[in-house]
Scaffold this active site. Structure first.
Site, PDB file in Angstrom:
ATOM      1  N   GLU A   1       1.639   3.223   3.089  1.00 31.49           N
ATOM      2  CA  GLU A   1       2.210   2.562   4.260  1.00 31.49           C
ATOM      3  C   GLU A   1       3.718   2.459   4.039  1.00 31.49           C
ATOM      4  O   GLU A   1       4.208   1.511   3.435  1.00 31.49           O
ATOM      5  CB  GLU A   1       1.551   1.199   4.466  1.00 31.49           C
ATOM      6  CG  GLU A   1       0.059   1.366   4.780  1.00 31.49           C
ATOM      7  CD  GLU A   1      -0.762   0.082   4.664  1.00 31.49           C
ATOM      8  OE1 GLU A   1      -1.987   0.162   4.669  1.00 31.49           O
ATOM      9  OE2 GLU A   1      -0.144  -0.999   4.546  1.00 31.49           O
TER      10      GLU A   1
ATOM     11  N   HIS B   1       3.113  -4.163   6.194  1.00 37.68           N
ATOM     12  CA  HIS B   1       2.111  -3.111   6.056  1.00 37.68           C
ATOM     13  C   HIS B   1       2.218  -2.128   7.218  1.00 37.68           C
ATOM     14  O   HIS B   1       3.164  -2.183   8.006  1.00 37.68           O
ATOM     15  CB  HIS B   1       0.705  -3.734   6.011  1.00 37.68           C
ATOM     16  CG  HIS B   1       0.413  -4.451   4.730  1.00 37.68           C
ATOM     17  ND1 HIS B   1      -0.429  -3.951   3.776  1.00 37.68           N
ATOM     18  CD2 HIS B   1       0.894  -5.617   4.239  1.00 37.68           C
ATOM     19  CE1 HIS B   1      -0.476  -4.790   2.756  1.00 37.68           C
ATOM     20  NE2 HIS B   1       0.323  -5.811   3.009  1.00 37.68           N
TER      21      HIS B   1
ATOM     22  N   GLU C   1       1.935  -5.774  10.461  1.00 38.81           N
ATOM     23  CA  GLU C   1       1.610  -4.347  10.511  1.00 38.81           C
ATOM     24  C   GLU C   1       2.638  -3.717  11.442  1.00 38.81           C
ATOM     25  O   GLU C   1       2.760  -4.103  12.598  1.00 38.81           O
ATOM     26  CB  GLU C   1       0.198  -4.149  11.065  1.00 38.81           C
ATOM     27  CG  GLU C   1      -0.882  -4.965  10.359  1.00 38.81           C
ATOM     28  CD  GLU C   1      -1.325  -4.352   9.036  1.00 38.81           C
ATOM     29  OE1 GLU C   1      -1.074  -3.146   8.826  1.00 38.81           O
ATOM     30  OE2 GLU C   1      -1.916  -5.082   8.216  1.00 38.81           O
TER      31      GLU C   1
ATOM     32  N   HIS D   1       0.876  -1.164   0.000  1.00 42.70           N
ATOM     33  CA  HIS D   1       0.000   0.000   0.000  1.00 42.70           C
ATOM     34  C   HIS D   1       0.915   1.216   0.000  1.00 42.70           C
ATOM     35  O   HIS D   1       1.742   1.379   0.900  1.00 42.70           O
ATOM     36  CB  HIS D   1      -0.906  -0.022   1.239  1.00 42.70           C
ATOM     37  CG  HIS D   1      -1.939  -1.118   1.151  1.00 42.70           C
ATOM     38  ND1 HIS D   1      -2.205  -1.995   2.180  1.00 42.70           N
ATOM     39  CD2 HIS D   1      -2.765  -1.464   0.128  1.00 42.70           C
ATOM     40  CE1 HIS D   1      -3.151  -2.843   1.795  1.00 42.70           C
ATOM     41  NE2 HIS D   1      -3.509  -2.544   0.557  1.00 42.70           N
TER      42      HIS D   1
HETATM   43 ZN   LIG Z   1      -1.609  -2.332   4.049  1.00 37.25          ZN
END
Ligand SMILES: [Zn+2]
Length: 1303
Positions: free
Chosen positions: A100, A208, A301, A97
Site C-alpha cells: 500500500e 493504508h 484508506e 502494508h
Molecule cells: Zn493496509
C-alpha cells in the site's frame, strides 16, 4: 590562526543566512510527484530535509526491519532537538502494508509542504511551532521493495514483512491476551510499540490503501465476527468526529462511495466507519495506540488502488493534502495542562479522568497532559498514587482551542515511614575537613516522603522506559549509562544518582548495587528500581535522601541478567506458571550458567565468563567503587566474603550490623525455607566453577562486597513488592550511609599539589588495597582502632601514616607523596625499558607467547551495522580513558563510518607517538576483516592495565581502527558465501577500491571519508584487511614503476606474512588467483591490477605505506570459523603494532633549538617523510644501512647515515641545521598564508555545496547568481573558478553535476 577560523565561520554563517533569507523561494519545492522512492532514495530525501532545514527537522530511526532497513522517522517542529513541556506529539505512519504505497510518497510531500511553507504560511508556521510532528513514511520498507507499481490489489509477499507477518495483526490485542508473534519475526512492530509508549503521542493517523474511508476504533470485537459488529470505544463520539474531519476534507472520501472495482456498490456514511463494523482486525495498531499508548488513532484508506502508477501521485497528494493538515490540527482540541506537586514538580504518569467517559489518559514526563474532547462541559479529575485526587467541575471546552487546566495535588495522609533508627547520619557537607567532628544530629522532623509510584514487575522494555523517564525528569541528579550488553543484546543499564552524576567529585565516594543476577530473582531488581525512584523523587524534599544524594555517587544496576529475567517474566505473565526455571539460575535461552558463580577464581581461566559477567568485571575494575552490594531474594540478611585477615572481618561485620540495625537478629543471613535449588552439576555438568561476584570484587579490586537478601520469595506477587520495600528499604539506605564512615583523603604530589590517580593505599596488616580516583581521592572503610596507613605510587617514595579511627568521628587523612630522586631521567628510563621490551618481543616466538597469554575478548560473531555501532559505543563507555569513537562521515545510505582510536594518552598526544591505521570492509563482502578488527580492539582494551606489555604498547602508540569502510555493502553480504560479489560495492554500485583517485571531486562519500583520514596524515603504517585469497600485497596496485621505497614496503608485507601461520609458504590454494606466491607476498599490481586503490592513494598523498592482507580464501566464512581466523591472524596484527616503533625517527631543529617543520627527509634518494609541526618525523625502513638527506627551505642540506635494526626501537636522530639562508623572509610566509587561505576557502565552498547538493543543486544555479551580487563573491568565485562551471551547468542528473567540470 584562531582569528582566521573565526572569520571563516562568520563568513559561513553569513552564507547560511543569506541562503535562508534571500534564496528560499518557490523553487524550494523539489518533488516532481511522478516517481516512487526506493529505500535508498527515500533515505536520501529525508536526510536532505534535515540538511536544508535543521532548525525544524531531525531524522532518527526507531528501529530496523527484518532485512535491516531503518525505520526512518522525520520529526518536524520548532526546536526538533529537544522535548518541550506542553507541546503535544502527533504522528503519521504510512506504508505499514508494503504493497500500500501511496502514503509512503504522500507523507514525503506533506513533509516538504510543511518545511517549505514554514515561516511564510501562517497556518503551517503555527502548526509546526506548536506541535511536535513525527512522520514515518514507511513502517514496512522490506515489503515495499517487493511490491510492484501498478498492482492495485497487492500481494501478501509485499503486504507482510520479510518474515511473512502482517504488521497490522501483530500488536497486543484487548480481546486476545497471548503474544501474537515472536519479537524476532516482527521487529518493526516491537520498534513501533516502543516508540509509541515512549513518546505518548496525543493523536495519530495510520495510512493504508485499498479503499477510500476513515476507520476508527475499535478494530475488533470479543466475538471476532468477521463483519458487521459495531465495536464501540468509550470515546466513540470523539473518534467519529476525528474520522469525519479527515473524510470531509478529502474530495472522494467525503462522498462515502469509493466505487472500488472489487465492490463498486460499497457505501460508508459520511466516508467513515467503525473498524470492527467494516471487518474484524485483531492485533491492529489503532486499538493498541488508544488502549495502551495514550493516543487517539484513526486509520485512513487513501485509494482503491494500493499501488497506482506514479502518474497518479500528484492527484493523490491534492486529494489528501488538506485532510492531512486539518487532521493534525485536531491535536489542539479539548483540555490540556499539568499535574504538579505542591512544590511545583510535574507528576509523570498521573491519571486524567473525565466523568462519563471510561477511558483515562496519563501525564507525560513533564507532568503535562492533553485530553482530546468534543466541545461541551466536563467534570475532570487528576489523580496519582500517594496524592489526594482533585476534581474540577464544569470545565468548558470549545472547538479548536484547548482549554488550559492545571492540577496541583497534595500528599495523601498515608505517608511512608521514615527510617526511625538511623543512628549515624551522613555528613552535611560534601568534603569534611580533617579532624572535624562528625555531625551526629539525627534529622528531627522527617518531611513527607513521596511514595513509590511504579511498583510492579518490569519487563525489560518497561524497565528501559522507566529508567529513561526518570533520567529525563530528574536529569539534574541522574546519569543513565550502559556497561555492556547481555548475550541476547539487551543493555545492562546503570542509573547513577548523585548531584553532578558522571563526574569524579571531591569528597564523594562511589558505591554500587546490583540486582537480578538470577533470572527469577525479581525482588532484587524491583527493590532497586524502587530505590531509584525513591532517591529521585524525595531528593530536595527529604533531609536524609537529599544528603545521601548530595554526598554519594550511587550506581544502580537493576538487572544483570535481563535475558533470563525476560523468559521468567513472560512465563509468569502469559502462562501463569512459575518461571522459576532451574532454581532461579536460568541465564539465557540455551544456557543455565549461574551468573553469581560465573566470576573467575584465581585458579581458573576466564573462558567460561559470560558477557554480562565480563561487563560487570570491567565496570568494577575501571572505577574506584568503595562498597558494592548484590541485592536479592531467597534469603534475608547479609553475607560477605571470607576475608583473609581479622581487620577486614571487623569492617565487614560492622557494616553488616549497621545495615540491619533495626533487625539485629538478621545481621547474618538466614536461610529461607525454600526448595533447595538443584545442584549446579545437574543443570550443566560441564560448566566450570566460578565464584560469586562479591568474593571476586573483594579479592580482585578495591571494592568491599556484600550480598543483601531482602525476602524469601524470589518472584512475589506484584502487590507484595511494596510490603518488602516498606519493611527493608532502610537496609539499602543504611548501606549507602556506611560508605561515609570510611577513612578518606587525597593522595597528592607534594611539589605540584596535584592529586595522584591510581595510587595505592593499604592498611598495615591487611591485604585489601584500595586505589585513588582520577582526582587522587581514596576511601578505606575501617572499624574503630589504631592503624598504619601506607600510600605509594610509581615514581614516588612510599609514605606511612599512623591513624586512629574513633566511633564518633570520620578520619580524613591527606597524604603527600614526594617524587623519587632521578625523576629527571624517568623518561630516559622508560625509553630504555621500552627498548628492552621491543627487543624481547622481537625474539623468536616471544610475540606469539605474549599473544597467547592475553585475556581473550571472545566477542567474535558477525554483526550488523547497528550491532557494530553499539559494540563500538559500549567499548568506549567501558574503556573511556583509552578509547575514543568518532565518525569519519557517512555512507551512501547514511550509515556512519566509524573510527575507533586507542591510545594511552588520548588527551595529550605525544609528538613521538607513532600512529597506525587498521582498516577493513572496503569491500562489504569481505566480512571477516571487520570482526577481526573489533576483536583486536577489544583484546587491546581488556588487557590494558592488566598486561604490562600491552599497557606500554598502548601507552606509546596511537591506534586508529576503521572496522568497516563500506557499511552499506556489508549489510548486503551473505554469510557462508565464499565467492559472492553481493555487497562488494557501495550502495551506489561503486567498487570503493577503484575510487581513490586523487584530485577527483566526484568520489563516493565513503571514499571521501577515508581520504580525509589519510590526508590528515601522521600515520606510519596502514594495514587493510581483505578476503578472497591468502597473501599480502604492497603498493602499487596500478601498473607503474616499482615504488621508490619498494624495499620497505616489501619488508612490511614480509613481517605480516611471516607472523601469519602458513602464509609465507605461499600456496593460497584458492579457486582463483595465483597458485604459488613466493613468501606469500606480491606487489598489488601483480595480484589485481587496478587504478584508484586505497593503498596507492595512501602512499601517493600521505607517504604512508599500506599493505593489504587477504585473510583467507572465503570472503564470508561461516561464523564458526571466525575464531580460528582470529587465532591465525592475531600475532601478525600485533607484529605490525610493534613494527611502527622501529625504523627511523628524529627531530629537526634550527640552531636556536626551535623545531623546523616540513623538512624533507629523503632516504636512499627518494622522499619518504616530512617533519611535522614539532619538527618530528618517523618512517619505516627495512633493516640495514641507509643514506639520508634532510633539507628544509632556508637551510642547507644535511647528510646522514643510519643503521636500522629489525628488533630495535627507532632511536631518535637529532638533526640540527646550523646555517640559515637569508632569503626566507616574512613575505614568503605571508604569501604562503594567503594561498593557503584561498585554497581553504575553495575547499570549504566546495564542501558546502557538495553537502547540500542533493537538495539544492537546482536552486544552486539561481542561488549563486543571486548571492554573488549580494556578497560580491567575485573575488573568490572568479570566471576561471571551477565552481562556476559547476553551478552554471544545467544538469538533469544531480550526480553528474560535479563530474561534468572534470570531464
Ligand atoms: Zn493496509
Amino acid at each position: 590562526m584562531s582569528n582566521f577560523w573565526l572569520i571563516l565561520s562568520r563568513l559561513f554563517a553569513i552564507l547560511h543566512v543569506v541562503h535562508y533569507v534571500n534564496c528560499t523561494s518557490e523553487s524550494d519545492n523539489e518533488e516532481t510527484y511522478n516517481k516512487y522512492y526506493s529505500y535508498a532514495e527515500l533515505t536520501r530525501r529525508l536526510w536532505s530535509f534535515v540538511e536544508k532545514y535543521p532548525h525544524i527537522c531531525s531524522l532518527e530511526s526507531v528501529g530496523k526491519s527484518v532485512e535491516g532497513r531503518e525505520l526512518w522517522v522525520i520529526r518536524v517542529t520548532a526546536h526538533p532537538e529537544r522535548n518541550e513541556p506542553g507541546k503535544p506529539r502527533f504522528r503519521y505512519v504510512g506504508n505499514m502494508h508494503g504493497d500500500e504505497a501511496v502514503s509512503r510518497q504522500v507523507l514525503v510531500y506533506l513533509t516538504e509542504y510543511l518545511v517549505t511553507h514554514y515561516g511564510t504560511d501562517p497556518r503551517v508556521t503555527e502548526l509546526v511551532n506548536s506541535t511536535d510532528i513525527y512522520i514515518m513514511p514507511s513502517m514496512n520498507p522490506d515489503g515495499f521493495e517487493k511490491a510492484t507499481e501498478g498492482d492495485c490489489t497487492g500481494s501478501s509477499a509485499a503486504r507482510e514483512n520479510a518474515k511473512h507477518v502482517d504488521l497490522n495483526r501483530s500488536f497486543p490485542d484487548q480481546f486476545d491476551q497471548l503474544p501474537r508473534v515472536l519479537e524476532s519475526d516482527a521487529p518493526e512492530v516491537t520498534a513501533v510499540m516502543k516508540w509509541i509508549l515512549q513518546k505518548k503521542f496525543v493523536l495519530s493517523g495510520s495510512l493504508h490503501g485499498g479503499s477510500v474511508v476513515a476507520s476508527y476504533p475499535f478494530d475488533d470485537s470479543s466475538s471476532h465476527i468477521v463483519s458487521g459488529v459495531y465495536s464501540q470505544s468509550p470515546d466513540d463520539a470523539l473518534f467519529r468526529y476525528l474520522a469525519q474531519t479527515y473524510a470531509e476534507n478529502h474530495p472522494i472520501m467525503k462522498e462515502g462511495r469509493p466505487q472500488c472495482p472489487y465492490d463498486p456498490d460499497e457505501e460508508f456514511k459520511d466516508g467513515i466507519t467503525n473498524g470492527a463494523a467494516w471487518y474484524d482486525v485483531p492485533g491492529g495498531m489503532q486499538d493498541f495506540s488508544y488502549l495502551q499508548g495514550n493516543c487517539f488513532e484513526v486509520t485512513f484508506e487513501l485509494s482503491c488502488c494500493k499501488y497506482p502508477l506514479a502518474s497518479d501521485l500528484y492527484t493523490e497528494w491534492t486529494n489528501n493534502g488538506e485532510a492531512l493538515l486539518t487532521y493534525m490540527e485536531k491535536v489542539h482540541m479539548g483540555v490540556k495542562g499539568y499535574v504538579m506537586t505542591s512544590a511545583g514538580m510535574g507528576l509523570p504518569g498521573a491519571n486524567i479522568s473525565v466523568a462519563g467517559i471510561d477511558h483515562n489518559i496519563t501525564t507525560w514526563i513533564f507532568g503535562d497532559y492533553f485530553r482530546l474532547l468534543l466541545p461541551g462541559t466536563y467534570n475532570i479529575t487528576a489523580s496519582s498514587s500517594g496524592y489526594l485526587p482533585k476534581t474540577v467541575n464544569n470545565v468548558t471546552v470549545i472547538e479548536d482551542k484547548a482549554t488550559l487546566l492545571n492540577f496541583i495535588l497534595n500528599n495523601s495522609s498515608e505517608e511512608m515511614q521514615m527510617p526511625g533508627s538511623l543512628t549515624s547520619p551522613v555528613p552535611t557537607t560534601a568534603f569534611t575537613p580533617a579532624g572535624q567532628s562528625f555531625d551526629s544530629q539525627v534529622a528531627s522532623t522527617p518531611e513527607p516522603l513521596v511514595q513509590p509510584q511504579d511498583v510492579h514487575h518490569h519487563s525489560y522494555l518497561d524497565m528501559e522506559l522507566f529508567l529513561q523517564q526518570i533520567n529525563t525528569v530528574h536529569s539534574s541528579i541522574t546519569h543513565l549509562y550502559s556497561i555492556g550488553q547481555s548475550a541476547q543484546g539487551r543493555e545492562l543499564y546503570v542509573m547513577e544518582i548523585s548531584t553532578n552524576a558522571g563526574i569524579d567529585q571531591p569528597g564523594k565516594p562511589e558505591i554500587i548495587f546490583v540486582g537480578n543476577l538470577h533470572s527469577s530473582d525479581a525482588v532484587g531488581k524491583e527493590m532497586l528500581l524502587i530505590l531509584v525512584e525513591y532517591l529521585c523523587s524525595n531528593y530536595g524534599n527529604e533531609a536524609l535522601v537529599t544528603r545521601l544524594v548530595n554526598s554519594t555517587r550511587v550506581h544502580i544496576l537493576p538487572s544483570m541478567n535481563p535475558d533470563g529475567y525476560e523468559m521468567v517474566f513472560k512465563a509468569q505473565k502469559y502462562f501463569g506458571t512459575n518461571g522459576d526455571f532451574s532454581g532461579g539460575v536460568r541465564y539465557s535461552s540455551n544456557q543455565n550458567t549461574d551468573l553469581n558463580k560465573n566470576f573467575p577464581d584465581l585458579s581458573y581461566g576466564e573462558d567460561f565468563v559470560q558477557p554480562e559477567t565480563a561487563a560487570v568485571m570491567n565496570w568494577i575494575k575501571t572505577h574506584t567503587f568503595v562498597l558494592s552490594a548484590s541485592v536479592l531474594g531467597g534469603m534475608i540478611g547479609v553475607k560477605y566474603p571470607n576475608s583473609a585477615d581479622s581487620l577486614d572481618e571487623d569492617v565487614f561485620k560492622l557494616i553488616a550490623e549497621a545495615c540491619f540495625v533495626k533487625y539485629p537478629f538478621l545481621q547474618l543471613s538466614q536461610a529461607c525455607d525454600l526448595p533447595r535449588p538443584p545442584d549446579r552439576n545437574d543443570i550443566n555438568p560441564s560448566a566450570p566453577t566460578g565464584i560469586d561476584m562479591q568474593t571476586w570484587a573483594y579479592w580482585n579490586t578495591g571494592t568491599l562486597g556484600f550480598t543483601i537478601g531482602l525476602s524469601c520469595d524470589l518472584y512475589p506477587q506484584a502487590e507484595d513488592l511494596l510490603t518488602y520495600w516498606k519493611q527493608y528499604h532502610v537496609v539499602l539506605l543504611q548501606f549507602i550511609q556506611q560508605v561515609h564512615f570510611s577513612v578518606r583523603g587525597r593522595v597528592t604530589d607534594v611539589q605540584s599539589g596535584q592529586g595522584i590517580a591510581n595510587a595505592t593505599v593499604v592498611v598495615e596488616g591487611s591485604r585489601h588495597q584500595v586505589h585513588t580516583s582520577k582526582s587522587g581521592q581514596y576511601w578505606r572503610p575501617l572499624a574503630p582502632g589504631a592503624y598504619e596507613l601506607q600510600a605509594f605510587a610509581p615514581g614516588y617514595s612510599a609514605v606511612v601514616v599512623p591513624l586512629r579511627v574513633l566511633e564518633t568521628q570520620v578520619e580524613q587523612v591527606d597524604i603527600g607523596l614526594t617524587p623519587e630522586l632521578f625523576t629527571h631521567s624517568e623518561g630516559q628510563l622508560e625509553d630504555e625499558e621500552f627498548q628492552k621490551l621491543l627487543e624481547d618481543l622481537s625474539s623468536a616466538n616471544a610475540l606469539e607467547q605474549l599473544v597467547q597469554s592475553l585475556l581473550p575478548a571472545g566477542t567474535l560473531r558477525y554483526r550488523t551495522y547497528r550491532e557494530r555501532s553499539d559494540f563500538l559505543q559500549e567499548l568506549t563507555l567501558t574503556f573511556p580513558h583509552i578509547t575514543r569513537l568518532y565518525s569519519l562521515g557517512h555512507s551512501w545510505e547514511f550509515r556512519t563510518i566509524w573510527a575507533l582510536e586507542i591510545s594511552g594518552s588520548l588527551e595529550s598526544p605525544q609528538p613521538t607517538e607513532p600512529k597506525i591505521r587498521y582498516v577493513a570492509g572496503v569491500h562489504g563482502n569481505a566480512a571477516a576483516g571487520p570482526e577481526l578488527l573489533l576483536e583486536f580492539a577489544f583484546v587491546l582494551c581488556i588487557n590494558y592495565g592488566g598486561n604490562p606489555t600491552i599497557t606500554k604498547l598502548v601507552d606509546r602508540s596511537r591506534i586508529v581502527i576503521v572496522p568497516c569502510v563500506n557499511p552499506d555493502g556489508r549489510e548486503l553480504a551473505q554469510e557462508g558465501k565464499c565467492f559472492s560479489t553481493a555487497g562488494l560495492t557501495n550502495a551506489h554500485g561503486v567498487d570503493l577500491d577503484t575510487d581513490f583517485l586523487s584530485g577527483s571531486l566526484s568520489v563516493q562519500p565513503e571514499t571521501h571519508a577515508m581520504m580525509d583520514l589519510i590526508k590528515g596524515g601522521g600515520f606510519s603504517l596502514s594495514v587493510n584487511l581483505e578476503g578472497g585469497s591468502l597473501l599480502v600485497t604492497y603498493p602499487y596496485d596500478r601498473t607503474t614503476q616499482p615504488a621508490q621505497n619498494e624495499e620497505t614496503l616489501k619488508y612490511l608485507a614480509v613481517v605480516y606474512a611471516d607472523n601469519r601461520l602458513g602464509m609465507h609458504f605461499g600456496y593460497p590454494g584458492c579457486h582463483s588467483g595465483p597458485e604459488s606466491v613466493p613468501g606469500g607476498i606480491l606487489r598489488g599490481a601483480e595480484f589485481s591490477n587496478h587504478l584508484g586503490s586505497m593503498k596507492d592513494f595512501s602512499i601517493d598523498v600521505s607517504l604512508c605505506p599500506e599493505i593489504t592482507v587477504y585473510t583467507g580464501c572465503c570472503l564470508y566464512p561461516p561464523a564458526e570459523q571466525l575464531l580460528s581466523l582470529w587465532v591465525e591472524h592475531r600475532t601478525a596484527l600485533f607484529a605490525m603494532l610493534l613494527e611502527i616503533h622501529k625504523g627511523l625517527s628524529g627531530v629537526v631543529r634550527d640552531k636556536e633549538g626551535q623545531p623546523v617543520s616540513d623538512a624533507v627527509v629523503s632516504v636512499n634518494g627518494s622522499v619518504l617523510v616530512h617533519s611535522d609541526t614539532q619538527g618530528y618525523f618517523h618512517t619505516l625502513l627495512p633493516p640495514g644501512t641507509h643514506q639520508l638527506e634532510i633539507h628544509a627551505q632556508g637551510f642547507q642540506q644535511q647528510l646522514r647515515q643510519v643503521n636500522v635494526s629489525s628488533h630495535q626501537m627507532a632511536s631518535p636522530l637529532v638533526i640540527e641545521f646550523t646555517e640559515n639562508s637569508t632569503h626566507f623572509s616574512q613575505g614568503v610566509v605571508l604569501a604562503a598564508t594567503i594561498s593557503i587561505i584561498t585554497i581553504l576557502l575553495f575547499s570549504l565552498l566546495i564542501w558546502h555545496y557538495r553537502s547540500a547538493k542533493f537538495s539544492r543543486i537546482r536552486n544552486g544555479v539561481g542561488w549563486l547568481r543571486h548571492c554573488q551580487d549580494n556578497l560580491q563573491l567575485d573575488s573568490i568565485v572568479s570566471e576561471k573558478s571551477p565552481l562556476r562551471g559547476v553551478f552554471l551547468e544545467e544538469s538533469e542528473s544531480e550526480d553528474d553535476a560535479f563530474y561534468l567540470e572534470q570531464h
